[in-house]
Motif scaffolding. Structure first.
Motif, PDB file in Angstrom:
ATOM      1  N   ASP A   1       0.875 -12.882   2.862  1.00 35.63           N
ATOM      2  CA  ASP A   1       1.509 -13.197   4.144  1.00 35.63           C
ATOM      3  C   ASP A   1       2.137 -11.936   4.723  1.00 35.63           C
ATOM      4  O   ASP A   1       2.365 -11.841   5.918  1.00 35.63           O
ATOM      5  CB  ASP A   1       2.618 -14.240   3.936  1.00 35.63           C
ATOM      6  CG  ASP A   1       2.048 -15.553   3.437  1.00 35.63           C
ATOM      7  OD1 ASP A   1       0.917 -15.876   3.834  1.00 35.63           O
ATOM      8  OD2 ASP A   1       2.718 -16.221   2.630  1.00 35.63           O
ATOM      9  N   LEU A   2       2.468 -10.989   3.825  1.00 34.93           N
ATOM     10  CA  LEU A   2       3.159  -9.767   4.245  1.00 34.93           C
ATOM     11  C   LEU A   2       2.454  -8.565   3.624  1.00 34.93           C
ATOM     12  O   LEU A   2       2.146  -8.560   2.431  1.00 34.93           O
ATOM     13  CB  LEU A   2       4.620  -9.829   3.749  1.00 34.93           C
ATOM     14  CG  LEU A   2       5.430  -8.536   3.815  1.00 34.93           C
ATOM     15  CD1 LEU A   2       5.741  -8.152   5.253  1.00 34.93           C
ATOM     16  CD2 LEU A   2       6.741  -8.686   3.023  1.00 34.93           C
ATOM     17  N   LEU A   3       2.196  -7.550   4.456  1.00 32.30           N
ATOM     18  CA  LEU A   3       1.567  -6.326   3.946  1.00 32.30           C
ATOM     19  C   LEU A   3       2.484  -5.149   4.290  1.00 32.30           C
ATOM     20  O   LEU A   3       2.756  -4.892   5.461  1.00 32.30           O
ATOM     21  CB  LEU A   3       0.190  -6.151   4.590  1.00 32.30           C
ATOM     22  CG  LEU A   3      -0.685  -4.992   4.127  1.00 32.30           C
ATOM     23  CD1 LEU A   3      -0.919  -5.047   2.624  1.00 32.30           C
ATOM     24  CD2 LEU A   3      -2.037  -5.039   4.851  1.00 32.30           C
ATOM     25  N   VAL A   4       3.002  -4.507   3.247  1.00 30.74           N
ATOM     26  CA  VAL A   4       3.914  -3.378   3.437  1.00 30.74           C
ATOM     27  C   VAL A   4       3.156  -2.083   3.156  1.00 30.74           C
ATOM     28  O   VAL A   4       2.539  -1.952   2.092  1.00 30.74           O
ATOM     29  CB  VAL A   4       5.128  -3.483   2.481  1.00 30.74           C
ATOM     30  CG1 VAL A   4       6.040  -2.273   2.625  1.00 30.74           C
ATOM     31  CG2 VAL A   4       5.905  -4.756   2.756  1.00 30.74           C
ATOM     32  N   MET A   5       3.160  -1.159   4.105  1.00 27.27           N
ATOM     33  CA  MET A   5       2.423   0.094   3.924  1.00 27.27           C
ATOM     34  C   MET A   5       3.337   1.285   4.165  1.00 27.27           C
ATOM     35  O   MET A   5       4.050   1.339   5.163  1.00 27.27           O
ATOM     36  CB  MET A   5       1.247   0.143   4.902  1.00 27.27           C
ATOM     37  CG  MET A   5       0.219  -0.923   4.600  1.00 27.27           C
ATOM     38  SD  MET A   5      -1.220  -0.818   5.651  1.00 27.27           S
ATOM     39  CE  MET A   5      -0.614  -1.616   7.099  1.00 27.27           C
ATOM     40  N   ASP A   6       3.299   2.223   3.231  1.00 25.14           N
ATOM     41  CA  ASP A   6       4.177   3.390   3.322  1.00 25.14           C
ATOM     42  C   ASP A   6       3.352   4.615   3.704  1.00 25.14           C
ATOM     43  O   ASP A   6       2.619   5.139   2.874  1.00 25.14           O
ATOM     44  CB  ASP A   6       4.869   3.603   1.970  1.00 25.14           C
ATOM     45  CG  ASP A   6       5.950   4.667   2.051  1.00 25.14           C
ATOM     46  OD1 ASP A   6       6.152   5.235   3.151  1.00 25.14           O
ATOM     47  OD2 ASP A   6       6.588   4.939   1.019  1.00 25.14           O
ATOM     48  N   GLU A   7       3.460   5.026   4.942  1.00 22.57           N
ATOM     49  CA  GLU A   7       2.707   6.171   5.473  1.00 22.57           C
ATOM     50  C   GLU A   7       1.251   6.146   4.995  1.00 22.57           C
ATOM     51  O   GLU A   7       0.785   7.077   4.331  1.00 22.57           O
ATOM     52  CB  GLU A   7       3.373   7.485   5.058  1.00 22.57           C
ATOM     53  CG  GLU A   7       4.823   7.526   5.477  1.00 22.57           C
ATOM     54  CD  GLU A   7       5.240   8.854   6.057  1.00 22.57           C
ATOM     55  OE1 GLU A   7       4.370   9.645   6.432  1.00 22.57           O
ATOM     56  OE2 GLU A   7       6.459   9.086   6.144  1.00 22.57           O
ATOM     57  N   PRO A   8       0.534   5.087   5.341  1.00 19.34           N
ATOM     58  CA  PRO A   8      -0.815   4.948   4.777  1.00 19.34           C
ATOM     59  C   PRO A   8      -1.813   5.964   5.299  1.00 19.34           C
ATOM     60  O   PRO A   8      -2.842   6.173   4.671  1.00 19.34           O
ATOM     61  CB  PRO A   8      -1.228   3.527   5.201  1.00 19.34           C
ATOM     62  CG  PRO A   8      -0.404   3.235   6.402  1.00 19.34           C
ATOM     63  CD  PRO A   8       0.879   3.964   6.239  1.00 19.34           C
ATOM     64  N   VAL A   9      -1.554   6.597   6.439  1.00 23.49           N
ATOM     65  CA  VAL A   9      -2.550   7.531   6.978  1.00 23.49           C
ATOM     66  C   VAL A   9      -2.170   8.990   6.759  1.00 23.49           C
ATOM     67  O   VAL A   9      -2.808   9.881   7.300  1.00 23.49           O
ATOM     68  CB  VAL A   9      -2.823   7.275   8.477  1.00 23.49           C
ATOM     69  CG1 VAL A   9      -3.630   6.017   8.667  1.00 23.49           C
ATOM     70  CG2 VAL A   9      -1.550   7.237   9.283  1.00 23.49           C
ATOM     71  N   ALA A  10      -1.143   9.223   5.934  1.00 22.05           N
ATOM     72  CA  ALA A  10      -0.771  10.611   5.635  1.00 22.05           C
ATOM     73  C   ALA A  10      -1.946  11.280   4.921  1.00 22.05           C
ATOM     74  O   ALA A  10      -2.453  10.764   3.932  1.00 22.05           O
ATOM     75  CB  ALA A  10       0.469  10.628   4.753  1.00 22.05           C
TER      76      ALA A  10
ATOM     77  N   VAL B   1       0.867  -1.185   0.000  1.00 23.33           N
ATOM     78  CA  VAL B   1       0.000   0.000   0.000  1.00 23.33           C
ATOM     79  C   VAL B   1       0.902   1.233   0.000  1.00 23.33           C
ATOM     80  O   VAL B   1       1.522   1.547   1.017  1.00 23.33           O
ATOM     81  CB  VAL B   1      -0.928   0.014   1.238  1.00 23.33           C
ATOM     82  CG1 VAL B   1      -1.803   1.265   1.249  1.00 23.33           C
ATOM     83  CG2 VAL B   1      -1.794  -1.235   1.257  1.00 23.33           C
ATOM     84  N   PRO B   2       1.032   1.894  -1.141  1.00 26.67           N
ATOM     85  CA  PRO B   2       1.914   3.064  -1.190  1.00 26.67           C
ATOM     86  C   PRO B   2       1.258   4.283  -0.547  1.00 26.67           C
ATOM     87  O   PRO B   2       0.053   4.275  -0.267  1.00 26.67           O
ATOM     88  CB  PRO B   2       2.102   3.289  -2.690  1.00 26.67           C
ATOM     89  CG  PRO B   2       0.868   2.742  -3.311  1.00 26.67           C
ATOM     90  CD  PRO B   2       0.376   1.645  -2.429  1.00 26.67           C
ATOM     91  N   GLN B   3       2.074   5.293  -0.332  1.00 23.16           N
ATOM     92  CA  GLN B   3       1.564   6.526   0.286  1.00 23.16           C
ATOM     93  C   GLN B   3       0.528   7.166  -0.628  1.00 23.16           C
ATOM     94  O   GLN B   3      -0.513   7.613  -0.194  1.00 23.16           O
ATOM     95  CB  GLN B   3       2.739   7.472   0.514  1.00 23.16           C
ATOM     96  CG  GLN B   3       2.415   8.642   1.397  1.00 23.16           C
ATOM     97  CD  GLN B   3       3.655   9.464   1.698  1.00 23.16           C
ATOM     98  OE1 GLN B   3       4.765   9.044   1.411  1.00 23.16           O
ATOM     99  NE2 GLN B   3       3.481  10.633   2.252  1.00 23.16           N
ATOM    100  N   ARG B   4       0.835   7.233  -1.903  1.00 20.18           N
ATOM    101  CA  ARG B   4      -0.059   7.788  -2.921  1.00 20.18           C
ATOM    102  C   ARG B   4       0.161   6.997  -4.199  1.00 20.18           C
ATOM    103  O   ARG B   4       1.253   6.484  -4.426  1.00 20.18           O
ATOM    104  CB  ARG B   4       0.314   9.234  -3.258  1.00 20.18           C
ATOM    105  CG  ARG B   4      -0.074  10.255  -2.251  1.00 20.18           C
ATOM    106  CD  ARG B   4      -1.542  10.658  -2.389  1.00 20.18           C
ATOM    107  NE  ARG B   4      -1.865  11.660  -1.405  1.00 20.18           N
ATOM    108  CZ  ARG B   4      -2.057  11.396  -0.127  1.00 20.18           C
ATOM    109  NH1 ARG B   4      -1.976  10.153   0.303  1.00 20.18           N
ATOM    110  NH2 ARG B   4      -2.338  12.348   0.729  1.00 20.18           N
ATOM    111  N   THR B   5      -0.856   6.918  -5.011  1.00 21.17           N
ATOM    112  CA  THR B   5      -0.630   6.368  -6.341  1.00 21.17           C
ATOM    113  C   THR B   5      -0.725   7.526  -7.311  1.00 21.17           C
ATOM    114  O   THR B   5      -1.405   8.512  -7.033  1.00 21.17           O
ATOM    115  CB  THR B   5      -1.697   5.320  -6.706  1.00 21.17           C
ATOM    116  OG1 THR B   5      -2.959   5.967  -6.674  1.00 21.17           O
ATOM    117  CG2 THR B   5      -1.702   4.167  -5.741  1.00 21.17           C
ATOM    118  N   GLN B   6      -0.050   7.405  -8.424  1.00 18.47           N
ATOM    119  CA  GLN B   6      -0.067   8.532  -9.356  1.00 18.47           C
ATOM    120  C   GLN B   6      -1.457   8.724  -9.962  1.00 18.47           C
ATOM    121  O   GLN B   6      -1.850   9.821 -10.305  1.00 18.47           O
ATOM    122  CB  GLN B   6       0.983   8.370 -10.448  1.00 18.47           C
ATOM    123  CG  GLN B   6       0.790   7.157 -11.345  1.00 18.47           C
ATOM    124  CD  GLN B   6       1.887   7.064 -12.388  1.00 18.47           C
ATOM    125  OE1 GLN B   6       3.026   7.417 -12.131  1.00 18.47           O
ATOM    126  NE2 GLN B   6       1.547   6.598 -13.566  1.00 18.47           N
ATOM    127  N   ALA B   7      -2.235   7.633 -10.035  1.00 16.99           N
ATOM    128  CA  ALA B   7      -3.525   7.734 -10.723  1.00 16.99           C
ATOM    129  C   ALA B   7      -4.611   8.370  -9.871  1.00 16.99           C
ATOM    130  O   ALA B   7      -5.500   9.021 -10.399  1.00 16.99           O
ATOM    131  CB  ALA B   7      -3.966   6.358 -11.171  1.00 16.99           C
TER     132      ALA B   7
END
Lengths: 294, 304
Positions: free
Chosen positions: A202-211, A122-128
């Motif tokens: 099995d793994l969920l990577v999130m980059d500043e998801p609540v920004a 889950v990235p911080q923002r997606t470009q779309a």
């Protein structure tokens, strides 16, 4: 829910072992061993940084990082702006190649990893989402069911129950037919989580998801992530600059400021480590030790 | 109306317009959404340089143009992926570089200006049966590519990093998309000309984005709009005796203006209806507040 059956549950005792050993896992041996004798094969270890270095334009932003994320952890990656947190996650996901050292994803070098169905991102923002992207929420969530190139996949028009389940878990089932660009930031993040959950990772990577998410949305978000970790046993890695929220939710914590300042169970995170991280004195107030260290 | 179909060359022109109108905007969706609309313009200028080389060396122009666009498409994609140049800078370098090559070659060899003009502005009326077969083959390849890799292309357009972590081979597909776009441009320049082919790739997509939602529907609607504007533009060109390329693009722009104006009118009427609902509600509250000296039953009714 069927999705619950798919994930290998991590028992409380395992979790305790994992927490105890997380700070001593920074070894160079292939197996990650615990004090109690629980030995994890390399392919069981979601992420392992091994003497990892990375530079942008000869300026090192990741310096000699050594630590592992073990199964069932809810690991928070903390650090100030420009500390290399996002770069570290991109290295973990094979989106960047380390300059030296290596990053192993379930025992495989991240840049040549192929079992992507095990990983959600889950990235911080997606470009779309910032443009007038015409897709509906269901279309985006359905991307999560991608399992590799299928030449005649377009003939398969069946509606996936996994997609419905994932949207229900993320609490966005009522938004299924909304256009992506009409969603709030919080709803977009939930959509991206749903997209990751379809593949039952099995793994969920999130980059500043609540920004950019308001306080109420943030609380909802954290409680959802807590459920994913505790109930479904999904290993969570969350990059954050919000120390307060992370201390409440995470089981382990890695403080990064280009190199590693602290790595260990959250309850061991003290003022000294945080002061070292941010470069100025920081006080830590633990309101509820029972709650902070699960 | 039947008169237009009496001529063989006109029938071929209409078939060519349908093929190009259907395929060019289908690619456009992925470029417009990634804000890479300029790639169509860039590759069309590269095709022009290819045509100039072919005319100078007396070789078959479409083949040389195809080689040129393929080489440029691959180079641009490599530069972008390796982050050697920002995406828009890479496009600008190729656009102006190709134009410069074309200009230099034109100055070296006088005498082929009239042929070059037919590529610049299109010469759909001279499309041969062989051209049509090439166009149909390419259209079939493109439809197959879109069907087989539609999900992957959509994911890359949404977010390339997310697509990569999903297991999509982003680099390879970007290359495939760029090469096929180059091929589409090479074929399309017979219909609308090098200078206007970018418009046929982009404008139907903009109209489609205004009137529909859903990624698959946007691709299909763009293609349908592409066919409509290409055919209508061609018919107008025939009866008004004007340049077909310009006619097609002006038809597309007219439709875009209508779609945008329709969207504005729709938005305003929605706002007005919302305002009137709010006014009714406010009025109901007012009546409620004055309910003591009025009719209590009416107040209740207004709130229901």
């Amino acid at each position: 829910m069927p999705i619950l059956e798919q994930v290998n549950p991590v028992s409380d005792s395992d979790l305790t072992n994992i927490q105890k050993t997380s700070s001593i896992n920074d070894t160079k041996s292939h197996n990650i061993a615990s004090h109690s004798g629980v030995s994890l094969r390399p392919d069981q270890v979601p992420i392992r940084f091994d003497e990892t270095w990375f530079s942008y334009n000869s300026e090192p932003v990741v310096k000699d990082i050594n630590f592992s994320i073990t199964p069932g952890e809810f690991a928070a990656i903390l650090g100030p702006n420009g500390s290399g947190k996002t770069t570290l996650m991109k290295l973990a996901l094979g989106l960047l190649k380390p300059e030296s050292g290596q990053v192993l994803l379930f025992g495989e070098p991240a840049e040549s990893f192929t079992d992507w169905y095990r990983v959600g991102y889950v990235p911080q923002r997606t470009q779309a989402t910032e443009s007038r992207f015409p897709a509906s929420v269901r279309e985006i969530v359905n991307f999560g069911s991608y399992s590799g190139f299928r030449p005649f996949g377009f003939l398969d028009r069946g509606r996936s129950t996994r997609v419905d389940e994932a949207m229900e878990m993320a609490g966005i089932e009522q938004l299924a037919d909304h256009r992506v660009s009409d969603l709030s930031v919080g709803q977009q993040q939930r959509m991206l989580i749903a997209r990751s959950l379809v593949r039952r990772p099995d793994l969920l990577v999130m980059d500043e998801p609540v920004a950019g998410v308001d306080a109420a949305g943030e609380e909802q978000f954290h409680s959802m992530v807590r459920r994913l970790n505790r109930d479904l046993g999904i290993t969570i890695v969350m990059v954050s600059h919000d120390i307060g929220a992370v201390i409440q939710e995470a089981t382990t914590c890695a403080c990064i400021n280009r190199d590693i300042v602290f790595h260990g169970p959250v309850h061991q995170l003290d003022a000294q480590a945080l002061s070292g991280l941010y470069g100025f004195p920081v006080d830590v107030l633990m309101h509820d030790p029972e709650h902070t260290h699960r | 109306m039947a008169e237009i179909f009496q001529y063989e060359f006109m029938n071929r022109a209409i078939i060519a317009s349908v093929l190009v109108g259907a395929t060019a905007p289908a690619f456009g969706v992925f470029f417009v959404l990634r804000r890479l609309s300029l790639i169509a313009d860039t590759l069309s200028h590269v095709a022009l340089a290819g045509v100039a080389i072919a005319l100078l060396t007396k070789t078959f122009a479409p083949v040389i143009a195809l080689f040129a666009t393929t080489a440029a498409a691959v180079s641009i994609e490599e530069l972008r992926m390796r982050r050697l140049l920002p995406g828009d800078a890479a496009l600008a370098v190729f656009l102006y570089g190709a134009l410069a090559v074309a200009v230099v070659l034109i100055s070296i060899a006088d005498g082929f200006n009239s042929t070059l003009f037919s590529y610049l502005f299109g010469s759909v009326l001279t499309v041969t049966q062989t051209d049509l077969w090439w166009m149909a083959t390419l259209a079939a390849v493109i439809v197959l590519f879109m069907l087989m890799f539609g999900s992957e292309l959509a994911q890359i357009t949404f977010d390339p990093d997310l697509a990569r972590v999903n297991g999509v081979r982003v680099h390879l597909l970007n290359l495939g998309l760029a090469v096929l776009t180059g091929a589409t441009i090479t074929v399309s320049m017979r219909v609308v000309g090098v200078l206007l082919v970018g418009a046929l790739i982009v404008i139907p997509v903009l109209i489609s984005l205004r009137i529909t939602s859903g990624l698959n529907r946007t691709v299909i609607t763009s293609s349908v709009i592409g066919v409509v504007v290409a055919v209508v533009g061609m018919v107008i060109a025939y009866y008004a005796d004007i340049a077909p390329g310009g006619s097609v693009v002006l038809t597309a722009i007219s439709l875009l203006v209508v779609a945008e104006m329709g969207a504005v009118v729709l938005r305003m009427s929605r706002r007005n209806s919302r305002c009137s609902v709010l006014n009714d509600h406010a009025h109901a509250h007012e009546s409620h507040a004055h309910g003591a000296d009025g009719d209590g039953d009416q107040d209740l009714h207004s709130h229901r």
